[in-house]
Design a protein around this motif. Structure first.
Motif, PDB file in Angstrom:
ATOM      1  N   THR A  13       0.822  -1.218   0.000  1.00 14.80           N
ATOM      2  CA  THR A  13       0.000   0.000   0.000  1.00 14.80           C
ATOM      3  C   THR A  13       0.851   1.261   0.000  1.00 14.80           C
ATOM      4  O   THR A  13       0.388   2.306  -0.429  1.00 14.80           O
ATOM      5  CB  THR A  13      -0.975   0.039   1.195  1.00 14.80           C
ATOM      6  OG1 THR A  13      -0.248   0.103   2.410  1.00 14.80           O
ATOM      7  CG2 THR A  13      -1.912  -1.147   1.184  1.00 14.80           C
ATOM      8  N   VAL A  14       2.094   1.161   0.447  1.00 19.67           N
ATOM      9  CA  VAL A  14       2.965   2.340   0.451  1.00 19.67           C
ATOM     10  C   VAL A  14       3.919   2.343  -0.739  1.00 19.67           C
ATOM     11  O   VAL A  14       4.290   3.400  -1.232  1.00 19.67           O
ATOM     12  CB  VAL A  14       3.725   2.491   1.788  1.00 19.67           C
ATOM     13  CG1 VAL A  14       4.751   1.414   1.982  1.00 19.67           C
ATOM     14  CG2 VAL A  14       4.383   3.849   1.907  1.00 19.67           C
ATOM     15  N   GLN A  49      10.322   6.202   5.443  1.00 23.04           N
ATOM     16  CA  GLN A  49       9.096   6.068   4.661  1.00 23.04           C
ATOM     17  C   GLN A  49       8.384   4.758   4.998  1.00 23.04           C
ATOM     18  O   GLN A  49       7.178   4.745   5.235  1.00 23.04           O
ATOM     19  CB  GLN A  49       9.420   6.122   3.167  1.00 23.04           C
ATOM     20  CG  GLN A  49       8.211   5.914   2.279  1.00 23.04           C
ATOM     21  CD  GLN A  49       8.565   5.854   0.796  1.00 23.04           C
ATOM     22  OE1 GLN A  49       9.722   5.977   0.409  1.00 23.04           O
ATOM     23  NE2 GLN A  49       7.586   5.658  -0.041  1.00 23.04           N
ATOM     24  N   GLU A  52       7.342   4.587   8.936  1.00 26.40           N
ATOM     25  CA  GLU A  52       6.249   5.512   9.238  1.00 26.40           C
ATOM     26  C   GLU A  52       4.912   4.870   8.844  1.00 26.40           C
ATOM     27  O   GLU A  52       3.940   4.920   9.597  1.00 26.40           O
ATOM     28  CB  GLU A  52       6.442   6.832   8.493  1.00 26.40           C
ATOM     29  CG  GLU A  52       5.342   7.840   8.750  1.00 26.40           C
ATOM     30  CD  GLU A  52       5.557   9.135   7.990  1.00 26.40           C
ATOM     31  OE1 GLU A  52       4.567   9.867   7.817  1.00 26.40           O
ATOM     32  OE2 GLU A  52       6.692   9.422   7.559  1.00 26.40           O
ATOM     33  N   HIS A  53       4.906   4.261   7.691  1.00 24.89           N
ATOM     34  CA  HIS A  53       3.687   3.603   7.221  1.00 24.89           C
ATOM     35  C   HIS A  53       3.342   2.387   8.088  1.00 24.89           C
ATOM     36  O   HIS A  53       2.177   2.201   8.464  1.00 24.89           O
ATOM     37  CB  HIS A  53       3.839   3.199   5.761  1.00 24.89           C
ATOM     38  CG  HIS A  53       2.599   2.580   5.203  1.00 24.89           C
ATOM     39  ND1 HIS A  53       1.459   3.304   4.949  1.00 24.89           N
ATOM     40  CD2 HIS A  53       2.314   1.292   4.898  1.00 24.89           C
ATOM     41  CE1 HIS A  53       0.515   2.491   4.496  1.00 24.89           C
ATOM     42  NE2 HIS A  53       1.017   1.272   4.452  1.00 24.89           N
ATOM     43  N   LYS A  56       1.777   3.351  11.361  1.00 24.12           N
ATOM     44  CA  LYS A  56       0.400   3.831  11.229  1.00 24.12           C
ATOM     45  C   LYS A  56      -0.573   2.701  10.902  1.00 24.12           C
ATOM     46  O   LYS A  56      -1.718   2.712  11.341  1.00 24.12           O
ATOM     47  CB  LYS A  56       0.308   4.897  10.134  1.00 24.12           C
ATOM     48  CG  LYS A  56       0.929   6.213  10.495  1.00 24.12           C
ATOM     49  CD  LYS A  56       0.804   7.196   9.347  1.00 24.12           C
ATOM     50  CE  LYS A  56       1.492   8.499   9.656  1.00 24.12           C
ATOM     51  NZ  LYS A  56       1.446   9.424   8.518  1.00 24.12           N
ATOM     52  N   ALA A  57      -0.119   1.729  10.121  1.00 18.47           N
ATOM     53  CA  ALA A  57      -1.011   0.703   9.594  1.00 18.47           C
ATOM     54  C   ALA A  57      -1.171  -0.518  10.501  1.00 18.47           C
ATOM     55  O   ALA A  57      -2.163  -1.239  10.370  1.00 18.47           O
ATOM     56  CB  ALA A  57      -0.512   0.242   8.221  1.00 18.47           C
TER      57      ALA A  57
END
Length: 82
Positions: A13-14, A49, A52-53, A56-57
């Motif tokens: 997704t990222v 990057q 961080e994702h 959050k996920a």
């Protein structure tokens, strides 16, 4: 419990154009993410990057199961295999 399939899906997704391999060892997961989206980025920026994702996920108990995420471009991966 975080599965390799779930981790792979979250990473896609990222970094949509990535080749992602997940290795599992004793309940810990290591991701290998190869994408030309990383071209020109410093390793610290790549890691920021991705993490961080992930932070959050995923809930903390699943994040703690990710031991490491290797990031490289296709050219870097090719050179590493040579």
């Amino acid at each position: 419990m975080l599965t390799p399939e779930r981790l792979k899906g979250v990473l896609f997704t990222v970094i949509k154009s990535a080749e992602i391999t997940i290795e599992a060892d004793s309940g810990r997961l290591v991701a290998i993410v190869v994408s030309d989206e990383f071209a020109g980025m410093e390793e610290v920026d790549r890691q920021a990057q991705v993490w961080e994702h992930l932070l959050k996920a995923l809930p903390p108990e699943e994040v703690s199961q990710v031991e490491f995420v290797f990031t490289s471009t296709h050219e870097e991966a090719k050179q590493a295999r040579a």
